[in-house]
Design a protein around this motif. Structure first.
Motif: not given
Length: 547
Positions: A50-52, A76-77, A80-83, A115, A123, A439
């Motif tokens: 997963d990206e996270q 979509v990817g 998901k990594v903003t966090n 997307h 983004q 995770t």
């Protein structure tokens, strides 16, 4: 520089120059061209579940290696990594976020391309808020310059950056006439000299000087200079929660972790009674300061970070942390003949009691004699972190946690980044059952790439950090059979641990089993928490109760 090099290959060359040998991510159609370039380069692309997970792995890699990379597809990817990017920004971890994007020619007439969220630059606008520098490589004339600028910002500020690469620009040749210009970085010499003079005078006249070291000493690679300063001056040293393992905790001058009222009374009393507190690279955050229960008098403080220098009531501009620390090391500072005896000792060898239910206190007491200089402890948020603070870490940069941003689910994917960053270290992953459910599937990535962390799941059937603050069914989770994840993945060793003798047997087998991961499902009473967590929960509970 090769005059016909493509934008994608130039980006890879710059990452290689910075010591990057692994990039973490998940493939997607807008980034496949760049992924293929990575595969053909000296940088290994590690695709996670997963990206996270990729973002957390890149964060841990950056903390140990100096620069990390997460590579994902558009929106979509990327979203998901903003966090994980927010965590890297908050905790000063230099991660390069590389996102594929629709090609320039695909954007004509603003089509509803898959997307896409709102606009094609949505983004990009999001990541401008989460990074120290960002760019879209849509102009070959300045693409190389932009790559240099953004990566330089990551290295200078130790914060994440964002590079968006439209897929029809990956193989486009950049400007062959571009010449990289390196801007020398240095402090203002006159200001630095004045600040050092004031600091040295204050230190030499002090009765009880003490160093309080923080996370930036790790981020800026100043651990060796810090150690030399301690040994040259014989001053005692404490560290903050986020800066844990900036120095070996077995060093005779080490006096403990300072956390205000959350920490050990000896350390708190020594630090707060100091007439010269030298805070180097320290974040004055709520958790670092025991929910602001710290009592640190600016009148007796030297406070230096990458962003601020203040000595007593005086503020100084244009001073780099690196220059100040090295200036202190070179200065004529009076050596202390003796310091207070350090009362902190590694607990005596653990003797398991057959049939005795395992507790948090006994678990971490045993782990203290289990870890060594080749162990890197990676703690997730909750009692995995707060009980983990009692561990004695044997060497610098051997304890990693999101102790400021506090994002749950960090530890398992972080172990992937950590082991790729330094294959000589074996991760000891400390993770709550709630965090593991977020995770823990990244153990699949662990198996695929032949890694071998030892994962300790603190199974107290829910979110134990929140229970003392305000309990309810929202703190409960499904009780998995964590030790049987080995059957799902077809690799690893799993152990059910209820008693002290079962813990002992599981640790001994895990230590001997280096071919793959090991997972210990440690069953704990839901009401059993560490003293540090009790102190923190009490402080947080008072805040919540008053709102």
């Amino acid at each position: 520089m090769n005059p016909s090099i493509s934008i994608g290959n130039y980006l890879i060359e710059k990452l290689l120059e910075c010591g990057v040998r692994h990039a973490f991510g998940v493939p997607g159609d807008f980034v496949l061209g760049f992924d293929k370039l990575l595969e053909e380069s000296a940088i290994e692309f590690i695709n996670t579940c997963d990206e996270q997970g990729a973002g957390f792995a890149a964060d841990a890699y950056a903390r140990l290696r100096g620069l990390g990379v997460v590579c994902i597809t558009y929106c979509v990817g990327g979203l998901k990594v903003t966090n994980t990017t927010a965590q890297a920004f908050a905790e000063k971890s230099p991660v390069v976020v590389i996102s594929g994007a629709p090609g320039k020619n695909e954007r004509i007439r603003n089509p509803l391309l898959h997307h896409k969220v709102r606009e094609f630059d949505t983004q990009y606008k999001v990541f401008q808020e989460l990074t120290i520098a960002s760019t879209v490589l849509d102009n070959p004339n300045i693409a190389f310059q932009e790559i240099d600028r953004v990566i330089a910002a990551a290295l200078k500020y130790k914060r994440p950056v964002y590079i968006e690469l439209p897929r029809d620009m990956v193989f486009v040749t950049g400007n062959p006439n571009y010449q990289a210009v390196k801007q020398p970085e240095a402090s203002n010499a006159e200001v630095l000299n004045e600040a050092l003079n004031e600091a040295v005078t204050l230190i030499n006249h002090a009765r009880q000087p003490v160093i309080l070291a923080g996370v930036e000493m790790n981020r800026f690679g100043l651990q060796e200079e810090l150690l030399q300063l301690v040994e040259k001056t014989n001053m005692p040293i404490a560290q903050t929660l986020l800066g844990k393992s900036v120095i070996s905790e077995l060093h005779p001058n080490y006096i403990g972790l300072y956390q205000g009222a959350m920490g050990q009374e000896y350390t708190r009393e020594y630090v707060e009674s100091s007439d010269c507190l030298i805070m180097l690279g320290t974040f004055l955050s709520d958790i670092n300061l025991g929910i602001f229960t710290a009592d640190l008098n600016p009148k007796h403080s030297i406070y230096v970070t990458s962003e601020k220098t203040s000595i007593r009531w005086h503020n100084y501009e244009e001073i780099r942390l690196q220059d100040f620390v090295r200036g202190l090391l070179a200065a004529d500072i009076r050596r202390r003949e003796s310091i207070a005896t350090n009362p902190l000792k590694i607990p005596a060898n653990f003797s398991p009691i057959t049939g005795q239910q395992i507790t948090i206190d006994r678990l971490f007491g045993r782990l203290n004699s289990f870890i060594d200089k080749n162990t890197i402890a990676i703690a997730d948020v909750g009692d995995a972190l707060f009980a983990g603070l009692e561990l004695f870490i044997h060497d610098k940069s051997r304890f990693v946690s999101p102790a400021y941003y506090a994002s749950v689910g960090f530890a398992v994917p972080a172990s992937i980044g950590a082991q790729f960053a330094n294959p000589n270290l074996r991760p000891l992953v400390l993770v709550g059952d709630g965090a593991f459910q977020m995770t823990g599937i990244e153990l699949s990535t662990v198996v695929r790439y032949g890694l071998n962390p030892i994962v300790i799941v603190l199974n107290n059937k829910g979110y134990a950090t929140e229970r003392p603050m305000r309990d309810g069914a929202f703190n409960d989770i499904l009780n998995w059979r964590y030790s049987r994840v080995t059957e799902l993945l077809g690799a690893g060793l799993g152990f059910e641990v209820n008693t002290e003798d079962e813990l002992e047997a599981a640790l001994m087998q895990s230590q001997a089993h280096c071919e793959s991961f090991c997972i210990l499902d440690v069953h704990l009473d839901p009401q059993d928490t560490s003293p540090a967590l009790k102190r923190l929960s009490s402080a947080l509970g008072e805040r919540i109760g008053s709102q």
